[in-house]
Each structure stands twice: as C-alpha cells, then as structure tokens.
Design a protein around this motif. Structure first.
Motif, PDB file in Angstrom:
ATOM      1  N   ALA A   1       0.842  -1.206   0.000  1.00  0.00           N
ATOM      2  CA  ALA A   1       0.000   0.000   0.000  1.00  0.00           C
ATOM      3  C   ALA A   1       0.872   1.249   0.000  1.00  0.00           C
TER       4      ALA A   1
ATOM      5  N   GLU B   1      -5.566   1.136  -1.465  1.00  0.00           N
ATOM      6  CA  GLU B   1      -4.826  -0.093  -1.735  1.00  0.00           C
ATOM      7  C   GLU B   1      -4.947  -1.082  -0.578  1.00  0.00           C
TER       8      GLU B   1
ATOM      9  N   PHE C   1       2.289   1.837  -3.508  1.00  0.00           N
ATOM     10  CA  PHE C   1       1.317   2.466  -4.401  1.00  0.00           C
ATOM     11  C   PHE C   1       1.065   3.921  -4.012  1.00  0.00           C
TER      12      PHE C   1
END
Length: 159
Positions: free
Chosen positions: A34, A49, A37
């Motif tokens: 996460a 995410e 991203f």
C-alpha cells in the motif's frame, strides 16, 4: 526499462501478494505494498490499496477448496495488471524509482546466487512452487541440494 522486465516484476508482485495473504507476513507486506502504491505520501491512495489488498485476502480465504487455485490465479493476474498499469502511469524517472522500490519490497534486490544443473536436471535460483491436482501428491521443502530419482516400488507384502 524493457517491457518484459517490467511485466516480470509486476507478475512477481501479483504472486507475492497472493502468497503473502493469510500468512504471518501479511500485515507488514500489505502495508509495504500500500505504501508503494501511495508513493510515500498519498494517504488516500494507500488507504484504497489497503482495502484492495484486504478484499484479495478475503476472496482467497472464502474460496472453496475446489476453487482455491482458480482464485489464486485470478488474483495474481489482477494484481499483475494493477502493478503494470500503475508503473505505466509514471514518468520515466518515477518508474525507475518505483521499480527499484518494488524489487526491494519483493526481496529481488539481493544478488542472485549462481545455479547450475547437469543434463536433465533443473536449476532454480529463486522460489519454486510445487502443486498437485486431482488426487496426486506433491511436496517440497529444500534448504540446499537435492537429488531426484525413480522411487523404489514397495514390497507387495506392504500393501
């Protein structure tokens, strides 16, 4: 970066997400993905995410025994496509940085060991997944060398 290398890295990312889901490393790995991203500062993207990763873990956990492999393949392909789309959306400098960070997250930044095999052998320098289908049996845990040959037949008195 070559398209093949980016695709291979994205595929490794998809596989890593699926393999980590539901394991002891999931919490830390999920946070790392996460954060990757979110590029270290986009909290909204990171949150989205995390939700996506949680949906993946839930889908894998909820899959019936006869659907687990299909679900794993579906999730791996989905994550591969997601990694590729994200990387393609970055400019060249950002992409190179993101690729390096993804390699580090996946543990692919370590030097690869030299491997070799004799004729008819198999040499592997990374992980190997062993699976069996329809009543077959397969298992493997190796921490070093291995020799594979034709198993001996059991004595008829053993059943």
């Amino acid at each position: 970066m070559l398209a093949e290398a980016m695709t291979a890295l994205a595929a490794a990312g998809g596989t890593a997400v699926v393999q980590a889901a539901g394991t002891d490393v999931w919490t830390g790995f999920r946070q790392g993905v996460a954060g990757w991203f979110g590029r270290g500062g986009n909290a909204q993207r990171e949150s989205a995410e995390l939700e996506r990763l949680d949906r993946t873990a839930s889908a894998l956990e909820a899959a019936s025994p006869d659907q687990v492999e299909r679900m794993r393949l579906r999730q791996e392909a989905s994550w591969e496509a997601w990694f590729i789309a994200f990387l393609e959306g970055l400019d060249e400098v950002q992409r190179e940085q993101a690729v390096g960070e993804l390699r580090a997250l996946l543990g692919q930044d370590a030097p690869q060991a030299d491997v070799s095999a004799v004729q008819g052998g198999v040499a592997v320098g990374r992980d190997v997944n062993v699976t069996a289908e329809q009543g077959s049996i397969a298992a493997a845990v190796l921490h070093g060398g291995a020799t594979i040959g034709t198993p001996s037949r059991p004595d008829p008195s053993q059943g």
